[in-house]
Design a protein around this motif. Structure first.
Motif, mmCIF file in Angstrom:
data_model
loop_
_atom_site.group_PDB
_atom_site.id
_atom_site.type_symbol
_atom_site.label_atom_id
_atom_site.label_comp_id
_atom_site.label_asym_id
_atom_site.label_seq_id
_atom_site.Cartn_x
_atom_site.Cartn_y
_atom_site.Cartn_z
ATOM 1 N N LEU A 1 1.362 -1.577 -20.224
ATOM 2 C CA LEU A 1 2.159 -2.451 -19.354
ATOM 3 C C LEU A 1 2.352 -3.832 -19.994
ATOM 4 N N ALA A 2 1.317 -4.265 -20.719
ATOM 5 C CA ALA A 2 1.393 -5.582 -21.361
ATOM 6 C C ALA A 2 2.307 -5.543 -22.579
ATOM 7 N N GLU A 3 2.296 -4.385 -23.292
ATOM 8 C CA GLU A 3 3.040 -4.287 -24.555
ATOM 9 C C GLU A 3 4.510 -3.932 -24.363
ATOM 10 N N GLU A 4 4.775 -3.133 -23.321
ATOM 11 C CA GLU A 4 6.141 -2.609 -23.201
ATOM 12 C C GLU A 4 6.757 -2.956 -21.862
ATOM 13 N N LYS A 5 8.055 -2.901 -21.807
ATOM 14 C CA LYS A 5 8.748 -3.180 -20.553
ATOM 15 C C LYS A 5 8.874 -1.849 -19.780
ATOM 16 N N ILE A 6 8.007 -1.711 -18.815
ATOM 17 C CA ILE A 6 7.970 -0.461 -18.026
ATOM 18 C C ILE A 6 8.771 -0.659 -16.741
ATOM 19 N N ASP A 7 9.606 0.340 -16.411
ATOM 20 C CA ASP A 7 10.416 0.239 -15.187
ATOM 21 C C ASP A 7 9.705 0.847 -13.984
ATOM 22 N N LEU A 8 9.086 1.963 -14.214
ATOM 23 C CA LEU A 8 8.334 2.581 -13.103
ATOM 24 C C LEU A 8 7.156 3.369 -13.660
ATOM 25 N N SER A 9 6.202 3.641 -12.769
ATOM 26 C CA SER A 9 4.984 4.317 -13.242
ATOM 27 C C SER A 9 4.654 5.526 -12.380
ATOM 28 N N ILE A 10 4.060 6.483 -13.066
ATOM 29 C CA ILE A 10 3.512 7.649 -12.359
ATOM 30 C C ILE A 10 2.024 7.622 -12.682
ATOM 31 N N VAL A 11 1.210 7.457 -11.657
ATOM 32 C CA VAL A 11 -0.218 7.259 -11.920
ATOM 33 C C VAL A 11 -1.077 8.193 -11.055
ATOM 34 N N GLU A 12 -2.091 8.687 -11.680
ATOM 35 C CA GLU A 12 -3.013 9.575 -10.973
ATOM 36 C C GLU A 12 -3.910 8.743 -10.043
ATOM 37 N N GLU A 13 -4.113 9.232 -8.868
ATOM 38 C CA GLU A 13 -5.010 8.544 -7.934
ATOM 39 C C GLU A 13 -6.423 8.583 -8.533
ATOM 40 N N ASP A 14 -7.173 7.528 -8.355
ATOM 41 C CA ASP A 14 -8.534 7.440 -8.895
ATOM 42 C C ASP A 14 -8.557 7.580 -10.426
ATOM 43 N N LEU A 15 -7.600 6.971 -11.060
ATOM 44 C CA LEU A 15 -7.557 6.981 -12.536
ATOM 45 C C LEU A 15 -8.821 6.287 -13.054
ATOM 46 N N PRO A 16 -9.522 6.901 -14.042
ATOM 47 C CA PRO A 16 -10.744 6.258 -14.532
ATOM 48 C C PRO A 16 -10.455 4.939 -15.268
ATOM 49 N N ARG A 17 -11.487 4.105 -15.301
ATOM 50 C CA ARG A 17 -11.463 2.821 -16.012
ATOM 51 C C ARG A 17 -10.298 1.934 -15.566
ATOM 52 N N MET A 18 -10.058 1.955 -14.294
ATOM 53 C CA MET A 18 -8.978 1.107 -13.760
ATOM 54 C C MET A 18 -9.522 -0.307 -13.566
ATOM 55 N N PRO A 19 -8.911 -1.335 -14.199
ATOM 56 C CA PRO A 19 -9.424 -2.708 -14.029
ATOM 57 C C PRO A 19 -9.390 -3.130 -12.567
ATOM 58 N N ARG A 20 -10.364 -3.991 -12.214
ATOM 59 C CA ARG A 20 -10.449 -4.465 -10.828
ATOM 60 C C ARG A 20 -9.163 -5.207 -10.450
ATOM 61 N N GLY A 21 -8.662 -4.947 -9.288
ATOM 62 C CA GLY A 21 -7.425 -5.612 -8.852
ATOM 63 C C GLY A 21 -6.171 -4.846 -9.240
#
Lengths: 113, 396
Positions: free
Chosen positions: A40-60
């Motif tokens: 997300l920091a490196e590229e310009k992302i338009d939308l995301s598909i993310v797994e619920e309870d993804l491991p190592r998710m930063p706080r916040g």
């Protein structure tokens, strides 16, 4: 249209990436929260598909509030709220439809621009 | 305490109550009957002496009577019996023949005798046994006080009732304590089974998604083939099976009250679009204010399965009705499925698919889940086809 796919299962990640790429989208993958944040920091992302309870998710969390996010979940009852949920096991057509809907919401019905 | 355990404790306690009550009723019944028979033996002896005890063989003074000679056959009976006999002549004149009782005066004895003269024998005022007999055209009424003989019987009756109450209370306490131990392995097995089903459902989800996506990728890159079509069909079947796994755990728990009207309307709304997409006319009638005991999610799953069944098999139209009939909640669903007339309760069998299911996705688990749910709620399910219309009825 660049889509970030963040799921912990490598086969699933590869499957979604290949399928969406064939469907004409630009897809980047991440298999944990830290990698998702980097993408997300490196590229310009338009939308995301993310797994619920993804491991190592930063706080916040890592996803900006304004970014459309589809959550892949093992739960059945996911109706309600603004978040788009896609319950496992979903078909390729359901994935396609979810992505199209999010793009339509973003572009006000003007499609994949 | 869970439902099954509570049911076991109640049933076992009721069984103990029924057995004990039957046993004590028989024992006390025999006891009171024997007291009545003894009293009748006494009145019979008096009647044979024309209203008085006949001469009895007195034992030698200073000696004990023979063992076993107790009750009315005892030589002491003539001395210990409290009784009176009144002779009523043909012209209605009453005359006291014997008055060996301190409870009544001669006049009172005569009044009692006149009131009983048209009877034969029986009890009066709870403890007095009477016999009416004729001799020489006159009517004799003998009344014997059996209070002393009845007292031990009443004591036994009271002790029986108190004993039964204590016994049931102890039994209930024992069952509550022991049932915890008895049901622990069963509850544990049930919990493990539910956990396994939940885990199995989850563990199948991602692999099935991956297979589906990869097959689609192969079709798009290499081209569609019989093999990829076959994989897709089997994946669909497995996805359908996976989605049905939670309904296998539907047991119909009755601990909470839920608004069935709301659940039905939500479920119908969920399916309305799907019926439209298939060009099937869905007509619904949902009564207001229907509530029922049970888990909301289980109701939602069961109603969903009923609508799913109509969605799959209806040709052009389907109906769904939720109503209250007396104290029963009725859920009825019909559709114009192409099936021969007659009963088709086998749709409720697990993994059973009827002749019209060829080409229709599914594994034959949906309605079996509905049956399990209805049974868990002490309800009934039935299915039949009349005039080509498939009718499903769930009475809860």
């Amino acid at each position: 249209m660049k889509i970030l796919t963040a799921v912990s299962d490598r086969d699933l990640l590869a499957g979604i990436e290949k399928y969406l790429t064939l469907a004409g989208y630009d897809v980047v993958g991440a298999f944990d929260g830290v990698q998702a944040a980097t993408r997300l920091a490196e590229e310009k992302i338009d939308l995301s598909i993310v797994e619920e309870d993804l491991p190592r998710m930063p706080r916040g969390g890592v996803f900006p509030d304004e970014m459309p996010v589809a959550v892949l979940t093992k739960n059945k009852n996911t109706s309600g709220g603004e978040t788009k949920y896609l319950s496992f096991p979903f078909s390729p057509a359901e994935l396609s439809s979810a992505v199209s809907m999010m793009i339509n919401d973003m572009t006000g019905g003007r499609g994949n621009e | 305490m869970n439902k099954v355990r509570r049911k076991f404790v109640v049933l076992a306690t009721v069984a103990v109550f029924v057995v004990l009550t039957a046993l004590l009723t028989v024992i006390n019944g025999i006891n009171f009957t024997m007291v009545a028979e003894d009293a009748d033996r006494v009145t019979e002896m008096i009647s044979s002496g024309a209203g008085r005890f006949p001469n009895v063989n007195m034992p030698e003074r200073g000696g004990f009577r023979e063992p076993g000679k107790m009750g009315p056959d005892s030589p002491e009976t003539a001395h210990s019996a409290r009784y009176f006999t009144v002779k009523i002549s043909q012209n209605g004149e009453a005359e006291t023949v014997a008055l060996n009782i301190s409870a009544f005066t001669e006049e009172e004895a005569k009044d009692i005798a006149v009131s009983l003269m048209n009877e034969k024998r029986g009890w009066t005022n709870g403890i007095y046994r009477y016999r009416v007999y004729k001799e020489g055209g006159d009517t004799f009424v003998t009344v014997v006080d059996q209070g002393r003989e009845l007292l031990p019987s009443y004591r036994i009756l009271v002790i029986s009732i108190i004993g039964e109450i204590i016994c049931i209370a102890l039994c209930l306490a024992f069952l509550i304590v022991m049932s915890k131990k008895i049901f622990k392995p069963i509850e544990e097995a049930d919990r493990r089974q539910r956990e396994f089903l939940a885990e199995a459902e989850n563990e199948f989800k991602i692999p099935l998604t991956v297979i589906g996506l990869n097959t689609e990728v192969i079709e798009k890159t290499v081209g569609q083939s019989d093999e990829t079509l076959s994989i897709n069909r089997q994946v669909k079947k497995l996805i359908s099976l996976t989605k049905k796994i939670p309904t296998l755990g539907i047991t119909g728990t009755q601990d909470t009250v839920c608004d069935l009207t709301d659940v039905a309307r939500d479920t119908i709304n969920e399916y309305a679009q799907k019926f439209n997409e298939r060009n099937i006319k869905l007509s619904c009638s949902v009564a207001d204010g229907v509530t029922a005991k049970g888990n909301k999610e289980e109701y939602r799953a069961a109603l969903g399965e009923i609508l799913e069944n109509s969605l799959k098999f209806a040709k052009t139209s389907a109906t769904f009705t939720l109503s209250l009939t007396g104290d029963r909640t009725l859920i009825e669903s019909t559709n114009d499925a192409d099936l021969p007339d007659g009963s088709c309760d086998r749709v409720f069998d697990r993994f059973t698919r009827l002749e019209n299911s060829s080409g229709v996705d599914g594994v034959g688990l949906g309605l079996s889940g509905v049956k399990d749910f209805a049974r868990g709620m002490n309800g009934r399910v039935s299915a039949s086809v009349e005039g080509g219309v498939f009718k499903l009825r769930v009475a809860l």
